[in-house]
Design an enzyme around this catalytic site. Structure first.
Site, mmCIF file in Angstrom:
data_model
loop_
_atom_site.group_PDB
_atom_site.id
_atom_site.type_symbol
_atom_site.label_atom_id
_atom_site.label_comp_id
_atom_site.label_asym_id
_atom_site.label_seq_id
_atom_site.Cartn_x
_atom_site.Cartn_y
_atom_site.Cartn_z
ATOM 1 N N HIS A 170 0.222 -0.854 0.847
ATOM 2 C CA HIS A 170 1.106 -0.216 -0.125
ATOM 3 C C HIS A 170 1.169 1.267 0.166
ATOM 4 O O HIS A 170 0.172 1.862 0.535
ATOM 5 C CB HIS A 170 0.594 -0.446 -1.559
ATOM 6 C CG HIS A 170 1.645 -0.182 -2.575
ATOM 7 N ND1 HIS A 170 1.898 1.073 -3.050
ATOM 8 C CD2 HIS A 170 2.543 -1.012 -3.159
ATOM 9 C CE1 HIS A 170 2.903 1.005 -3.904
ATOM 10 N NE2 HIS A 170 3.312 -0.243 -3.994
ATOM 11 N N ASP A 191 2.956 -8.484 -4.578
ATOM 12 C CA ASP A 191 3.748 -9.595 -4.068
ATOM 13 C C ASP A 191 2.928 -10.675 -3.384
ATOM 14 O O ASP A 191 3.451 -11.738 -3.061
ATOM 15 C CB ASP A 191 4.823 -9.075 -3.101
ATOM 16 C CG ASP A 191 5.940 -8.420 -3.872
ATOM 17 O OD1 ASP A 191 6.179 -8.870 -5.001
ATOM 18 O OD2 ASP A 191 6.539 -7.471 -3.366
HETATM 19 N N1 ACO Z 1 -0.251 -5.793 8.270
HETATM 20 C C1 ACO Z 1 -0.798 -5.207 9.359
HETATM 21 N N2 ACO Z 1 -0.863 -3.873 9.554
HETATM 22 C C2 ACO Z 1 -0.343 -3.082 8.607
HETATM 23 C C3 ACO Z 1 0.240 -3.610 7.438
HETATM 24 C C4 ACO Z 1 0.273 -5.016 7.280
HETATM 25 N N3 ACO Z 1 0.811 -5.570 6.200
HETATM 26 N N4 ACO Z 1 0.670 -2.598 6.651
HETATM 27 C C5 ACO Z 1 0.376 -1.464 7.321
HETATM 28 N N5 ACO Z 1 -0.238 -1.769 8.499
HETATM 29 C C6 ACO Z 1 -0.764 -0.807 9.469
HETATM 30 C C7 ACO Z 1 0.337 -0.157 10.289
HETATM 31 O O1 ACO Z 1 0.598 -0.901 11.463
HETATM 32 C C8 ACO Z 1 -0.255 1.179 10.563
HETATM 33 O O2 ACO Z 1 -1.223 1.014 11.559
HETATM 34 P P1 ACO Z 1 -1.511 2.209 12.627
HETATM 35 O O3 ACO Z 1 -2.052 3.348 11.814
HETATM 36 O O4 ACO Z 1 -2.500 1.619 13.571
HETATM 37 O O5 ACO Z 1 -0.194 2.525 13.274
HETATM 38 C C9 ACO Z 1 -1.000 1.525 9.271
HETATM 39 O O6 ACO Z 1 -1.368 0.243 8.704
HETATM 40 C C10 ACO Z 1 -0.185 2.306 8.265
HETATM 41 O O7 ACO Z 1 1.034 1.598 8.043
HETATM 42 P P2 ACO Z 1 2.372 2.301 7.539
HETATM 43 O O8 ACO Z 1 3.513 1.376 7.824
HETATM 44 O O9 ACO Z 1 2.453 3.684 8.106
HETATM 45 O O10 ACO Z 1 2.110 2.419 5.987
HETATM 46 P P3 ACO Z 1 3.208 2.741 4.898
HETATM 47 O O11 ACO Z 1 2.486 3.317 3.752
HETATM 48 O O12 ACO Z 1 4.323 3.516 5.502
HETATM 49 O O13 ACO Z 1 3.819 1.289 4.545
HETATM 50 C C11 ACO Z 1 4.103 -0.831 3.579
HETATM 51 C C12 ACO Z 1 3.500 0.566 3.422
HETATM 52 C C13 ACO Z 1 5.593 -0.746 3.953
HETATM 53 C C14 ACO Z 1 4.016 -1.556 2.235
HETATM 54 C C15 ACO Z 1 3.325 -1.591 4.684
HETATM 55 O O14 ACO Z 1 1.958 -1.675 4.323
HETATM 56 C C16 ACO Z 1 3.885 -2.994 4.949
HETATM 57 O O15 ACO Z 1 4.796 -3.131 5.759
HETATM 58 N N6 ACO Z 1 3.342 -4.054 4.257
HETATM 59 C C17 ACO Z 1 3.853 -5.389 4.406
HETATM 60 C C18 ACO Z 1 5.125 -5.551 3.584
HETATM 61 C C19 ACO Z 1 4.841 -5.635 2.106
HETATM 62 O O16 ACO Z 1 3.966 -6.340 1.636
HETATM 63 N N7 ACO Z 1 5.675 -4.905 1.338
HETATM 64 C C20 ACO Z 1 5.586 -4.900 -0.135
HETATM 65 C C21 ACO Z 1 5.205 -3.562 -0.650
HETATM 66 S S1 ACO Z 1 4.895 -3.622 -2.361
HETATM 67 C C22 ACO Z 1 6.414 -3.619 -3.063
HETATM 68 O O17 ACO Z 1 7.417 -3.220 -2.566
HETATM 69 C C23 ACO Z 1 6.459 -4.182 -4.424
#
Ligand code: ACO
Length: 404
Positions: A281, A339
């Site tokens: 998140h 979610d």
């Molecule tokens: N699975 C694996 N790796 C992940 C995940 C995941 N679900 N989420 C983040 N990471 C990793 C990224 O690859 C990144 O790794 P790195 O530092 O080695 O490059 C690091 O964690 C940071 O990720 P970001 O994408 O920069 O984090 P951000 O805060 O921008 O994104 C987000 C948050 C979009 C929710 C992300 O965690 C994600 O894509 N999650 C899966 C989708 C999801 O569940 N979305 C629902 C959000 S809640 C809502 O909208 C109600």
């Protein structure tokens, strides 16, 4: 801060914060969120108390009008919503125009915007408070009918008209699941679960879809037009679309034999674009308080419906355990979000996967309305971000025959 003047021919300073990770776009008195501590409050009330004790319409009133309603205020609000649940018959013609392959979110956003055609006064930026209240009630009322009809339309079943003798959640379930050939009994366990899910999704301060609603609304766009834009933002798989993706991921793991470690490895592999949906998140970095409530609710609902041995629940629990003890997820502070479990409940309630994000939209609606109303009342200026230009400097036009 970048000195734009030095970069290109413009003057002034601009802050660059891609993804707005640390940029406040507004002041708001609606929702308090502390991502480090895992705190979420609507108008000061903890989400845990609201999910336990309140109803969706009461929370909607709280978000939109700023205080918990008195008995008579709630009765009046709920009564108005009940009175406005019917949609114009011509809306049915619009439904008929969509190919059956259309995603329900596309229909929901289109029909929400189409409301401006049926209520043209809603686009007047100088409407009175009474007119705004009426537009709010109409949207709250009609969106549940549009959402249920979207589903009925997608499966080719006859549409059910709203029933004024039922409360908001029961009426929605009736419109979704009733058939003319059988008597439909609303299950109170399902009504309670639905209320809880809608409350948990009702607002989440300046997330992607809410920021969209505020940005569009800041141009003096109508409530219906602004919310329609928010619905499209919510549809994205990194935002509200994640609840559909979670269940599809759990089903894919089940089809693949149920080995969760294989999918954990895929999520950690930087050469693989796969992410563990429902994990991570932007703001919550210790836990998502909504996920805690929803996890408990999922256990209760599945128990009450005799589905506690659901293979998808088992896979979800295994995945959660594995991720919570894995260094990759610990280091990046990736925890289950709201979610992760909501899809399991929706599935248990009989709601088809493609409708999950529509359910999220139904829940988020009062938050969008409250944020749009707050922005208008505070007379916020039009939203207009700046940029850091990194393209070519000035150059002369080259005729087509002289280009290399
Ligand atoms: N699975 C694996 N790796 C992940 C995940 C995941 N679900 N989420 C983040 N990471 C990793 C990224 O690859 C990144 O790794 P790195 O530092 O080695 O490059 C690091 O964690 C940071 O990720 P970001 O994408 O920069 O984090 P951000 O805060 O921008 O994104 C987000 C948050 C979009 C929710 C992300 O965690 C994600 O894509 N999650 C899966 C989708 C999801 O569940 N979305 C629902 C959000 S809640 C809502 O909208 C109600």
């Amino acid at each position: 801060a970048f000195d734009i003047g030095k970069l290109r021919d413009q003057t002034g300073y601009v802050t660059l914060d891609s993804g707005y990770k640390n940029t406040g776009a507004t002041k708001s008195a609606i929702t308090f969120l502390d991502g480090e501590e895992g705190i979420l409050r609507y108008r000061g009330y903890p989400i845990e108390q609201l999910a336990e004790k309140s109803s969706f319409l009461e929370v909607s009133y709280l978000l939109i009008y700023g205080h918990l309603p008195s008995e008579s205020e709630l009765k009046e609000f709920a009564g108005h919503i009940t009175k406005h649940t019917l949609v114009h018959e011509d809306m049915r013609k619009i439904f008929d125009g969509f190919p059956s392959s259309t995603h329900p979110m596309a229909i929901l956003s289109s029909l929400t915007c189409a409301l401006t055609g049926f209520y043209p006064e809603s686009i007047n930026p100088n409407q009175t408070k009474e007119e705004t209240d009426l537009n709010i009630v109409r949207l709250m009322a009609k969106m549940s009918t549009i959402a249920a009809w979207t589903y009925k339309n997608s499966v080719g079943h006859p549409l059910n008209y709203p029933r004024n003798d039922l409360d908001y959640a029961s009426n929605f379930l009736y419109m979704m699941f009733s058939f003319p050939t059988e008597k439909y009994e609303v299950n109170p366990v399902i009504v309670t679960a639905l209320n809880k899910l809608l409350i948990l999704h009702a607002d989440h301060e300046q997330n992607c879809s809410t920021s969209t609603v505020r940005l569009v609304g800041s141009a003096n766009a109508s409530l219906y037009g602004s919310v329609s834009a928010g619905i499209n933002a919510l549809w994205g798989p990194l935002h509200g679309g994640a609840n559909q993706e979670v269940i599809e991921m759990l089903e894919a793991i089940e089809r693949d034999g149920g080995d969760t470690s294989k999918f954990i490895a895929k999520a950690k592999d930087k050469n693989d674009s796969f992410r563990l949906m429902g994990f991570g998140h932007r703001v919550y970095k210790n836990f998502d308080p909504r996920a805690k409530i929803i996890k408990k609710a999922a256990d209760e609902v599945l128990q009450a419906l005799g589905m506690q041995n659901s293979p998808l629940l088992k896979i979800a629990q295994e995945l959660e355990q594995a991720a919570l003890t894995d260094q990759y997820f610990i280091e990046r502070k990736l925890y289950p979000n709201v979610d992760f479990y909501s899809g399991i409940i929706y599935k248990a309630l009989g709601i088809p996967t493609e409708m999950f994000t529509v359910m999220f939209a139904l829940g988020r609606l009062p938050g969008w309305i409250a944020q749009w109303k707050e922005m208008r009342e505070n007379k916020e200026p039009i939203g207009r971000p700046r940029q850091i230009y990194v393209g070519e400097g000035e150059r002369d036009y080259v005729g087509i025959n002289e280009r290399a």
